[in-house]
Design an enzyme around this catalytic site. Structure first.
Site, PDB file in Angstrom:
ATOM      1  N   ASP A 247       0.869  -1.169   0.000  1.00 30.06           N
ATOM      2  CA  ASP A 247       0.000   0.000   0.000  1.00 30.06           C
ATOM      3  C   ASP A 247       0.910   1.224   0.000  1.00 30.06           C
ATOM      4  O   ASP A 247       2.070   1.170   0.428  1.00 30.06           O
ATOM      5  CB  ASP A 247      -0.919  -0.009   1.220  1.00 30.06           C
ATOM      6  CG  ASP A 247      -2.188   0.799   0.997  1.00 30.06           C
ATOM      7  OD1 ASP A 247      -2.232   1.593   0.041  1.00 30.06           O
ATOM      8  OD2 ASP A 247      -3.132   0.652   1.789  1.00 30.06           O
ATOM      9  N   GLU A 597     -17.688   9.962   4.507  1.00 30.20           N
ATOM     10  CA  GLU A 597     -17.156   8.616   4.744  1.00 30.20           C
ATOM     11  C   GLU A 597     -16.220   8.274   3.601  1.00 30.20           C
ATOM     12  O   GLU A 597     -16.558   8.404   2.435  1.00 30.20           O
ATOM     13  CB  GLU A 597     -18.270   7.571   4.894  1.00 30.20           C
ATOM     14  CG  GLU A 597     -19.163   7.386   3.692  1.00 30.20           C
ATOM     15  CD  GLU A 597     -20.066   6.167   3.813  1.00 30.20           C
ATOM     16  OE1 GLU A 597     -19.851   5.318   4.702  1.00 30.20           O
ATOM     17  OE2 GLU A 597     -21.013   6.049   3.008  1.00 30.20           O
TER      18      GLU A 597
END
Length: 850
Positions: A247, A597
């Site tokens: 990542d 979100e």
């Protein structure tokens, strides 16, 4: 290019060619190739390649693309073949963009290494990135992921269409705050039972070409340096032969946040030795130092480089043009067939949770009041990790087209949440002049100084645009244009307002788009900065129209613009009442948005923090709007747009109908209108549990599964995993089992007879659950599902083969076994709820491999 090579016919040949190529590289060249922005090596004919491309629910961040429902919505379809078809479109459009970029270097987001799907288990609805996942169940997630991966990678034996990258491996699912350095503590049971199965399926069954390791540590060891994850499970147990990518900045995080090693040389050495082949970040630049210090061998770097170049060979990147995907081009991006699939996916994702007194479908002659902050907003269609939608259809636009504009009244009615701006609605904008119309007059120039005549003049109903790598119109150059909007702002009432310009600015761009805003003839904003959100508090003493002018000069790499506001609550509620007074029924489009979100957001308002949620309830501003609508006495249909479960306690009790539409993609408004009008019979099912309150859950940062998801939650959910209604009824016969006594390790055949007992055609999702008293077993677990289409009165026999792995349980030590005992099997259109299932017995014990 490396001319003269034939396409790689198999993985072994690709490995051989990669080894020969890497053997000709210097140490510095190898190190550079282990970083995601890999430079060219002209002397070897190797072009530059950026490995970072996204395709979560459509090819992302590379201009126009088909935008499908967000991943959680795709999961709500419970349709594995649909996921395969969507994955196929993702790689088709990625290939098309790759081909259009030419045969040389390929920039970020225009490659074939697709960093999707996200198959972390959505264990807690507070996690903002849960929208990117396939929900809370390991088997559902793994089944859908396998098909999505296969769709991305294609079925040609000689060439990968693209490389899928399941992520984030492993035990990664919030909180966003602290995600770069947290340690996921979980039991061996939960690791094997919940967190790893979907990855195992994507690798062993989907044959994923790549895997992304996570930011977090697992039991004290960073995931990207974990021998348990990367060596024991991934390569030894699952025989993974592809490459692992970190990542972004995860290896640097090992130094900065985990404090795993004192510097990036040490962290890089640990990561590459464990099996992280490719670094998205800057840390691997220190590998030369690590080699010189003896912390890692050059042979270990060779191994990583071979894996990466084998993948490039398998995708045909290092050969002359040709192969099965060479003809893909502009005609294959958002083609009519792809748009039709986006509409199918949006329809299939919609979940009907309540329908009192057959409120739905609405009559074709009904006058409808459409209210809510999400009724006419682009971002609730596109969600995150998205492409730029072509002609996106908002819920308001879809309902106007379906029922007729004269039949639909509209009022925004509320902001999304306290302190969160929403697009200024068309009802508050007017072009002015003799032929005034809703919206603003937009003048589009093919220059950046507004000189000469505009190339295009049009009316824009709202300023809510995604222009990532695209031009606002075909007459313009995507890299250079200017837009001037003029008209009037119509305050719905006196009071304090906050105007907001949201500009999607990239962090590493060389330049940014200057903007100017004039209100009442005065320059109130002149910005050249890097802020995403430019706020302007204003007070209006009355409701007279205010002249408004907005100018944008596109000179950098910014990606779109939104004119937003927060308006006085009482004024907006009054507008909603006026719209409702004209209507026979109310459709309230409410919920969440990617502004509150998502991944590591800079937001801190009541109910939301850093992209996560602190409260599962519908925000208070929207709750008040629903209560105002219900007070009218007219039927109230709640359409929820969100990426996660919302505690609709009031709506469950008081609304007449509840429809969950998620973030539904470019055709979302069309799909919502089709369902509300009865043109499509909804059959989506919840891929997550809707809890009544966050108080029902353990602490957010507790990674133990006890008390979480339908498998281990002991309370009463608001709506259960697997729930979903239809406009018709389905009847089931008791399932027929292939055996009532089964030897451990054998699979179980199950036949389920289902009949459409209603008067409408429709789909049904047949769900099969297993329950046992074995130690470590969940309350019950999904072990099979199929979505089937049934005409009114039609019956079908649906067959399942329940494999030994689905019949197994995991003990406290993390060992998976099929154990002797009595089991119950349930089949129907939902989870079992206390009824008796079909019993069978397993004899003996069979240990299963990790």
């Amino acid at each position: 290019m490396l001319a003269g090579h034939a396409a790689a016919m198999d993985a072994a040949q690709a490995d051989q060619r990669a080894a020969a190529l890497v053997a000709r590289m210097t140490l510095e060249e190898k190190i550079a190739q282990l970083q995601s922005s890999a430079p060219a090596i002209p002397r070897l004919g190797v072009p530059a390649y950026d490995w970072w491309s996204e395709g979560l629910h459509g090819t992302a961040r590379a201009g126009y693309a088909t935008v499908f429902p967000q991943a959680i919505g795709l999961a709500a379809s419970w349709n594995a073949p649909l996921l395969h078809a969507v994955g196929d479109v993702v790689s088709t459009e990625a290939r098309a963009k790759y081909n259009l970029a030419g045969r040389g270097d390929h920039p970020r987001y225009h490659g074939l290494s697709i960093w999707s799907p996200n198959i972390n288990i959505f264990r807690d609805p507070r996690w903002g990135r849960g929208q990117e996942t396939y929900g809370e169940d390991p088997f559902l997630t793994g089944t859908l992921a396998t098909q999505f991966v296969r769709g991305i990678q294609g079925d040609d034996p000689a060439q990968l269409k693209a490389a899928a990258t399941p992520k984030h491996f492993a035990v990664h699912s919030g909180p966003e705050k602290g995600r770069h350095g947290f340690d996921s503590r979980t039991s061996p049971h939960d690791l094997e039972d919940t967190y790893l199965p979907a990855f195992r399926m994507a690798v062993t069954q989907g044959q994923a070409a790549s895997v992304m390791c996570a930011y977090n540590a697992l039991e004290g060891t960073p995931a990207c340096a974990s021998p348990l994850l990367l060596q024991e499970r991934l390569r030894r147990d699952w025989r993974f032969a592809g490459y692992v990518v970190s990542d972004c900045d995860a290896v640097d995080d090992m130094t900065q946040f985990h404090r795993y090693k004192p510097d990036n040389a040490g962290s890089s050495a640990a990561a590459v030795a464990a099996g992280t082949d490719l670094d998205c970040g800057i840390a691997y630049a220190a590998l030369g130092e690590a080699v010189r210090k003896g912390q890692v061998s050059e042979a270990t770097l060779d191994r990583a480089a071979r894996r990466l170049f084998a993948a490039r060979y398998r995708m045909g990147m290092l050969d002359d043009a040709g192969g099965p995907y060479a003809a893909l081009g502009a005609q294959d991006i958002n083609s009519p067939a792809h748009r039709a699939l986006a509409l199918q996916a949006a329809r299939e994702s919609i979940v009907l949770l309540k329908n009192e007194r057959a409120t739905l479908p609405l009559k074709s002659t009904a006058r409808i009041a459409v209210i809510g902050p999400n009724a006419d907003a682009l971002n609730i269609l596109e969600a995150n990790y998205h492409g730029t939608a072509v002609d996106p259809v908002t819920p308001l636009a879809g309902l106007r087209k379906r029922f007729g504009e004269a039949q639909v009244s509209y009022a925004q009615g509320a902001t999304l949440a306290q302190g969160v701006s929403v697009p200024v609605p068309s009802t508050a904008l007017r072009t002015g002049g003799k032929e005034a119309a809703p919206g603003l007059r937009g003048e589009y120039f093919a220059n950046t100084d507004f000189s000469g005549k505009p190339a295009l003049v049009r009316t824009d109903r709202r300023i809510d645009f995604d222009w990532d790598e695209v031009a606002p119109a075909k007459q313009l150059d995507p890299a250079r244009y200017a837009v001037r909007w003029t008209g009037e702002l119509l305050p719905p009432g006196p009071g304090d307002y906050n105007l907001n310009l949201h500009i999607d600015r990239c962090f590493d761009c060389k330049g940014h788009d200057p903007v100017r805003l004039y209100v009442d003839g005065k320059l109130v904003l002149d910005d050249h900065g890097k802020d995403y959100d430019l706020n302007l508090p204003l007070h209006f003493a009355d409701t007279r129209p205010r002249p408004l002018k907005l100018e944008l000069r596109h000179t950098g790499e910014d990606q779109g613009i939104r004119l937003q506001w927060s308006a006085p609550a009482e004024a907006q509620l009054r507008e909603a009442k006026e719209a409702i007074a004209k209507a026979d029924a109310v459709v309230a489009v409410v919920g969440l948005s990617p502004d509150v979100e998502g991944e590591e957001l800079q937001v801190s308002v009541p109910g939301f923090a850093g992209g996560d949620r602190t409260d599962l309830s519908l925000p208070a501003t929207q709750q008040r709007l629903l209560e105002t609508a219900a007070a009218s006495g007219k039927p109230l249909v709640v359409v929820l747009t969100s990426g996660s479960a919302v505690a609709l306690n009031w709506a469950k009790q008081h609304a007449d109908a509840i429809v969950v539409a998620w973030y539904p993609g470019e055709e979302g408004g069309t799909a919502i209108a089709d369902v509300l009008a009865g043109g499509y019979n909804p059959a989506g099912r919840l891929p997550v549990t809707f809890y009544a309150s966050a108080d029902d859950l353990p602490k957010f940062d507790d990674y133990r599964m006890e008390g979480r998801t339908y498998r281990y939650f002991r309370g009463t959910p608001l709506f259960a995993f697997g729930d979903g209604l239809s406009y018709t009824r389905f009847a089931y016969e008791a399932p027929k089992l292939s055996a009532r006594s089964l030897k451990a390790g054998n699979k179980l055949g199950v036949d389920v007879q289902v009949r459409n007992a209603g008067e409408r055609d429709g789909d049904e999702v047949v769900q099969v659950y297993l329950s046992s008293k074995a130690a470590g077993a969940a309350r019950h677990s999904l072990v099979g599902f199929q979505r089937v289409a049934l005409k009114a009165g039609e019956s079908k026999l649906v067959h399942f083969e329940i494999e030994a792995r689905q019949l197994s349980t995991v003990d406290a030590q993390g060992e998976r076994k099929v154990v002797a005992g009595r089991y119950q099997l349930f089949a129907g259109g939902r989870q079992p709820a206390g009824e008796a299932g079909s019993e069978f017995v397993i004899e003996g014990t069979e240990a299963l491999p990790h």
